[in-house]
Write a protein that holds these residues in place. Structure first.
Motif, PDB file in Angstrom:
ATOM      1  N   PHE A  88      -0.891 -10.965  -1.317  1.00 60.35           N
ATOM      2  CA  PHE A  88      -0.073 -12.181  -1.738  1.00 60.35           C
ATOM      3  C   PHE A  88       0.142 -12.034  -3.081  1.00 60.35           C
ATOM      4  N   ARG A  89       1.502 -12.116  -3.534  1.00 61.69           N
ATOM      5  CA  ARG A  89       1.842 -12.087  -4.970  1.00 61.69           C
ATOM      6  C   ARG A  89       2.814 -13.214  -5.408  1.00 61.69           C
ATOM      7  N   ASN A  90       2.582 -14.258  -6.252  1.00 55.18           N
ATOM      8  CA  ASN A  90       3.703 -15.287  -6.844  1.00 55.18           C
ATOM      9  C   ASN A  90       5.193 -14.658  -7.216  1.00 55.18           C
ATOM     10  N   GLU A  91       5.820 -13.729  -6.449  1.00 56.35           N
ATOM     11  CA  GLU A  91       6.795 -13.280  -7.279  1.00 56.35           C
ATOM     12  C   GLU A  91       8.003 -13.975  -7.219  1.00 56.35           C
ATOM     13  N   ILE A  92       8.600 -14.056  -8.487  1.00 57.60           N
ATOM     14  CA  ILE A  92       9.544 -15.116  -8.683  1.00 57.60           C
ATOM     15  C   ILE A  92      10.998 -14.554  -8.781  1.00 57.60           C
ATOM     16  N   ILE A 101      13.118  -7.305   2.198  1.00 54.39           N
ATOM     17  CA  ILE A 101      11.578  -7.090   2.368  1.00 54.39           C
ATOM     18  C   ILE A 101      11.265  -6.102   1.318  1.00 54.39           C
ATOM     19  N   PHE A 102      11.809  -6.002   0.539  1.00 57.55           N
ATOM     20  CA  PHE A 102      11.323  -4.779  -0.701  1.00 57.55           C
ATOM     21  C   PHE A 102      10.381  -5.719  -1.484  1.00 57.55           C
ATOM     22  N   ARG A 103      10.503  -6.862  -1.838  1.00 57.60           N
ATOM     23  CA  ARG A 103       9.310  -7.664  -2.930  1.00 57.60           C
ATOM     24  C   ARG A 103       9.911  -8.955  -2.142  1.00 57.60           C
ATOM     25  N   THR A 104       8.245  -9.330  -1.578  1.00 56.78           N
ATOM     26  CA  THR A 104       8.247 -10.697  -0.865  1.00 56.78           C
ATOM     27  C   THR A 104       6.910 -11.128  -1.500  1.00 56.78           C
ATOM     28  N   ILE A 105       6.682 -12.537  -1.175  1.00 56.18           N
ATOM     29  CA  ILE A 105       5.203 -13.114  -1.632  1.00 56.18           C
ATOM     30  C   ILE A 105       4.307 -12.818  -1.081  1.00 56.18           C
ATOM     31  N   LYS A 156      13.489   2.777  -6.743  1.00 52.28           N
ATOM     32  CA  LYS A 156      12.338   1.798  -7.191  1.00 52.28           C
ATOM     33  C   LYS A 156      11.059   2.339  -6.201  1.00 52.28           C
ATOM     34  N   GLU A 157       9.926   1.829  -6.979  1.00 54.48           N
ATOM     35  CA  GLU A 157       8.740   2.306  -6.171  1.00 54.48           C
ATOM     36  C   GLU A 157       8.499   2.040  -4.756  1.00 54.48           C
ATOM     37  N   LEU A 158       7.920   3.262  -3.880  1.00 51.91           N
ATOM     38  CA  LEU A 158       7.615   2.938  -2.638  1.00 51.91           C
ATOM     39  C   LEU A 158       6.352   2.954  -2.390  1.00 51.91           C
ATOM     40  N   TYR A 159       5.715   4.058  -2.979  1.00 47.65           N
ATOM     41  CA  TYR A 159       4.198   3.976  -2.884  1.00 47.65           C
ATOM     42  C   TYR A 159       3.697   4.415  -4.159  1.00 47.65           C
ATOM     43  N   PRO A 210      -4.654   6.337  -2.954  1.00 51.89           N
ATOM     44  CA  PRO A 210      -3.063   6.248  -2.687  1.00 51.89           C
ATOM     45  C   PRO A 210      -2.825   4.751  -2.060  1.00 51.89           C
ATOM     46  N   THR A 211      -1.864   4.212  -2.250  1.00 51.35           N
ATOM     47  CA  THR A 211      -1.438   2.878  -1.873  1.00 51.35           C
ATOM     48  C   THR A 211       0.090   3.005  -1.179  1.00 51.35           C
ATOM     49  N   PHE A 212       0.137   2.296  -0.041  1.00 57.39           N
ATOM     50  CA  PHE A 212       1.425   2.203   0.573  1.00 57.39           C
ATOM     51  C   PHE A 212       1.614   0.840   0.989  1.00 57.39           C
ATOM     52  N   GLY A 213       3.004   0.544   0.664  1.00 60.08           N
ATOM     53  CA  GLY A 213       3.505  -0.797   1.226  1.00 60.08           C
ATOM     54  C   GLY A 213       4.084  -0.711   2.759  1.00 60.08           C
ATOM     55  N   VAL A 214       3.489  -1.596   3.577  1.00 61.76           N
ATOM     56  CA  VAL A 214       4.054  -1.601   5.014  1.00 61.76           C
ATOM     57  C   VAL A 214       5.646  -2.087   4.974  1.00 61.76           C
ATOM     58  N   ASP A 215       5.825  -2.965   4.333  1.00 63.83           N
ATOM     59  CA  ASP A 215       7.082  -3.678   4.500  1.00 63.83           C
ATOM     60  C   ASP A 215       8.271  -2.588   3.560  1.00 63.83           C
ATOM     61  N   ARG A 216       7.647  -2.120   2.475  1.00 60.72           N
ATOM     62  CA  ARG A 216       8.672  -1.066   2.001  1.00 60.72           C
ATOM     63  C   ARG A 216       9.036   0.015   2.828  1.00 60.72           C
ATOM     64  N   SER A 217       7.804   0.669   3.673  1.00 64.19           N
ATOM     65  CA  SER A 217       7.747   1.903   4.500  1.00 64.19           C
ATOM     66  C   SER A 217       8.741   1.296   5.627  1.00 64.19           C
TER      67      SER A 217
HETATM   68  P1  ATP Z   1       6.144  -3.327  -8.155  1.00 61.88           P
HETATM   69  O1  ATP Z   1       6.068  -2.404  -9.545  1.00 61.88           O
HETATM   70  O2  ATP Z   1       7.524  -3.100  -7.452  1.00 61.88           O
HETATM   71  O3  ATP Z   1       6.029  -4.856  -8.711  1.00 61.88           O
HETATM   72  P2  ATP Z   1       3.602  -2.633  -8.171  1.00 61.88           P
HETATM   73  O4  ATP Z   1       3.412  -1.453  -9.016  1.00 61.88           O
HETATM   74  O5  ATP Z   1       3.272  -3.965  -8.551  1.00 61.88           O
HETATM   75  O6  ATP Z   1       5.040  -2.629  -7.511  1.00 61.88           O
HETATM   76  P3  ATP Z   1       1.275  -2.051  -6.581  1.00 61.88           P
HETATM   77  O7  ATP Z   1       0.255  -2.967  -7.194  1.00 61.88           O
HETATM   78  O8  ATP Z   1       0.875  -0.550  -6.938  1.00 61.88           O
HETATM   79  O9  ATP Z   1       2.580  -2.287  -6.736  1.00 61.88           O
HETATM   80  O10 ATP Z   1       1.188  -2.105  -4.858  1.00 61.88           O
HETATM   81  C1  ATP Z   1       0.846  -1.087  -4.111  1.00 61.88           C
HETATM   82  C2  ATP Z   1       2.014  -1.096  -3.014  1.00 61.88           C
HETATM   83  O11 ATP Z   1       2.214  -2.504  -2.532  1.00 61.88           O
HETATM   84  C3  ATP Z   1       3.523  -0.861  -3.635  1.00 61.88           C
HETATM   85  O12 ATP Z   1       3.545   0.637  -4.021  1.00 61.88           O
HETATM   86  C4  ATP Z   1       4.417  -1.414  -2.687  1.00 61.88           C
HETATM   87  O13 ATP Z   1       4.674  -0.571  -1.596  1.00 61.88           O
HETATM   88  C5  ATP Z   1       3.669  -2.786  -2.175  1.00 61.88           C
HETATM   89  N1  ATP Z   1       3.912  -3.955  -2.766  1.00 61.88           N
HETATM   90  C6  ATP Z   1       3.658  -4.393  -4.071  1.00 61.88           C
HETATM   91  N2  ATP Z   1       4.154  -5.557  -4.424  1.00 61.88           N
HETATM   92  C7  ATP Z   1       4.988  -5.865  -3.275  1.00 61.88           C
HETATM   93  C8  ATP Z   1       5.885  -6.975  -2.987  1.00 61.88           C
HETATM   94  N3  ATP Z   1       5.740  -8.077  -3.885  1.00 61.88           N
HETATM   95  N4  ATP Z   1       6.421  -6.954  -1.843  1.00 61.88           N
HETATM   96  C9  ATP Z   1       6.334  -5.909  -0.927  1.00 61.88           C
HETATM   97  N5  ATP Z   1       5.604  -4.776  -1.113  1.00 61.88           N
HETATM   98  C10 ATP Z   1       4.823  -4.815  -2.326  1.00 61.88           C
END
Ligand code: ATP
Length: 466
Positions: free
Chosen positions: A204-208, A214-218, A288-291, A330-337
């Motif tokens: 969970f992140r309080n993204e504003i 679904i790329f960036r969600t809270i 943008k960052e995927l993984y 190695p870190t992978f976002g499910v939703d970005r996948s």
């Molecule tokens: P960004 O720079 O896009 O905010 P980040 O560098 O903060 O990403 P990490 O902390 O490395 O991201 O998190 C690992 C992975 O989790 C990311 O590569 C991404 O796939 C996923 N992720 C991170 N933040 C989010 C978010 N708010 N919503 C969806 N997926 C996320």
């Protein structure tokens, strides 16, 4: 049409298909929604589960050196003190005084000046925005507040009183649970270094800032591995995991030409990392960052050892010495996948209709291993004897392959629906089937049809879907 408009159109088309066909719905929609939240619908949950299960098989079950974990989302707040999140997990924000838009300062700089702003202080960002006369992307004015830090962790309270001492946080990443449980895993499995701990779970992140679907969600899901190594092996291990991540992308059907690897500059690196790379995907709204893949040194285990006063050392029996392992993450976002495979799968093709005309066919060409539905059973009409036969065929295949039975509307419309959810095989039961005990199987990609005996259908599908 310009390329930019094409890409924006693609995003609009995918978002609308996602809703129409039950992949992803806007969160809390009937109450006007909740910013940056989305719900996975009946088809979306299958796609997402297939990705998670494929990942678990690829990185945990098929390997001897990685074990799994499913830790609690809520952890003792001291975890986040030790990890540095309480002090440092924040974004720099600025407000436009004219239109009140709230914007992430690093994103504004990156989009306007095409330079990376990670690692800059809020003061540096304020200066850079002023010096370069950057305008508000919403109203076009140049009237910003100073950039200031904004904590990204969601807070809540444990117990009945909302006092500071009762604050707990929703985890902003799954990684820390792997460090906190390092010794438990070690003593219960007797693993030898190198080995990894993997976890799939919510963060969970309080993204504003606006989330781009679904790329960036809270609230989102991560699939992460903490791979524990001897320091001397870090470069070799880093390279190995980079290759593994590329193989994974290939396995789920993300095309090579649509992603690239970007190494973080020295001033962008976290203070504990010697090397970090991002797998960046060419999303319609930008690259943008995927993984991510990071060499984290021994930072996390050392921090937890200091804060918890518990030893995080590993005893190397071969060399008779103790040390704190280093980590490749190695870190992978499910939703970005999910988003990347949907974008890569989306195709529009000209296809002939039954009456000899042509129409645009939208087809999601998912890799078969992650397609949400593998087989659709479609009786040509709703006549009772056909439905009965089709249900028998459905019963035959449904236990082994994710299947759908559909008899509503014309066969053309049903094919179109299945194409839009990316079903690899449509099995049509027609009147001839009652006599010859065979069905017609249509291939999603070629649209070629083949007659297959009902008794041989399961084996036929097994071969095609393996
Ligand atoms: P960004 O720079 O896009 O905010 P980040 O560098 O903060 O990403 P990490 O902390 O490395 O991201 O998190 C690992 C992975 O989790 C990311 O590569 C991404 O796939 C996923 N992720 C991170 N933040 C989010 C978010 N708010 N919503 C969806 N997926 C996320």
């Amino acid at each position: 049409m310009s390329q930019k408009n094409d890409r924006q159109n693609l995003m609009d088309k995918i978002t609308s298909l996602a809703k129409r066909r039950g992949f992803v719905f806007p969160g809390s929609e009937i109450y006007g929604g909740l910013a940056n939240t989305w719900d996975y619908g009946p088809v979306g949950v299958e796609l997402k589960n297939n990705i998670k299960q494929a990942w678990w098989k690829f990185f945990v079950k098929n390997r001897e050196d990685v074990v799994g974990l499913d830790a609690a989302i809520l952890m003792n707040s001291r975890v986040w003190e030790a990890s540095g999140h309480i002090a440092g997990f924040n974004d720099a924000l600025i407000d436009c005084k004219a239109c009140k838009a709230r914007i992430r300062a690093d994103h504004l700089i990156e989009d306007s000046l095409n330079i990376k702003a990670e690692g800059m202080t809020p003061e540096d960002m304020t200066k850079l925005i002023e010096e370069n006369n950057i305008k508000c992307p919403v109203c076009g004015k140049k009237d910003f507040t100073n950039a200031r830090k904004f904590g990204l962790m969601f807070k809540t309270f444990q117990g009945v009183t909302e006092e500071d001492k009762n604050i707990i946080y929703l985890r902003p990443e799954t990684a820390q649970a792997m460090f906190v449980n390092f010794k438990n895993v070690l003593s219960s499995t007797h693993k030898k270094i190198p080995f990894g701990i993997a976890q799939i779970g919510k963060a969970f992140r309080n993204e504003i800032t606006p989330g781009n679907f679904i790329f960036r969600t809270i609230e989102f899901e991560q699939m992460e591995i903490e791979y524990f190594i001897n320091e001397k092996d870090w470069e070799k291990s880093f390279e190995y995991w980079q290759e593994q991540m590329a193989s994974w992308l290939d396995y789920i059907g993300v095309k090579k030409e649509n992603y690239s690897i970007r190494e973080h500059d020295k001033d962008e690196l976290s203070h504990y990392s010697k090397k970090t790379i991002d797998f960046e995907y060419n999303f319609p709204f930008g690259t943008k960052e995927l993984y991510g893949l990071a060499y984290r040194g021994d930072f996390d285990l050392t921090q937890h050892q200091e804060h918890s006063k518990q030893s995080m050392e590993y005893f190397d029996t071969e060399n008779n010495r103790k040390y704190i392992p280093h980590v490749i993450e190695p870190t992978f976002g499910v939703d970005r996948s999910v988003l990347a495979v949907m974008i890569d799968a989306y195709c529009e093709e000209e296809a002939p209709t039954a009456d000899g005309k042509t129409e645009t066919r939208v087809v999601m060409k998912f890799n078969k291993n992650i397609a949400p539905v593998k087989v659709a059973i479609l009786p040509l009409s709703k006549k009772e004897n056909l439905s009965k036969k089709a249900k028998e065929v459905f019963d035959l295949v449904k236990t082994e392959f994710a299947s759908q039975y559909d008899e509503s509307q014309s066969i053309g419309k049903r094919y179109r629906r299945q194409d839009e959810i990316g079903t690899p095989y449509c099995v049509t039961v027609d009147f001839k089937s009652l006599d010859d005990d065979a069905v017609t199987v249509r291939d999603r990609d070629t649209m070629k049809q083949e007659r297959v005996k009902v008794g041989e259908l399961v084996e036929w599908l097994r071969k095609k879907l393996s």
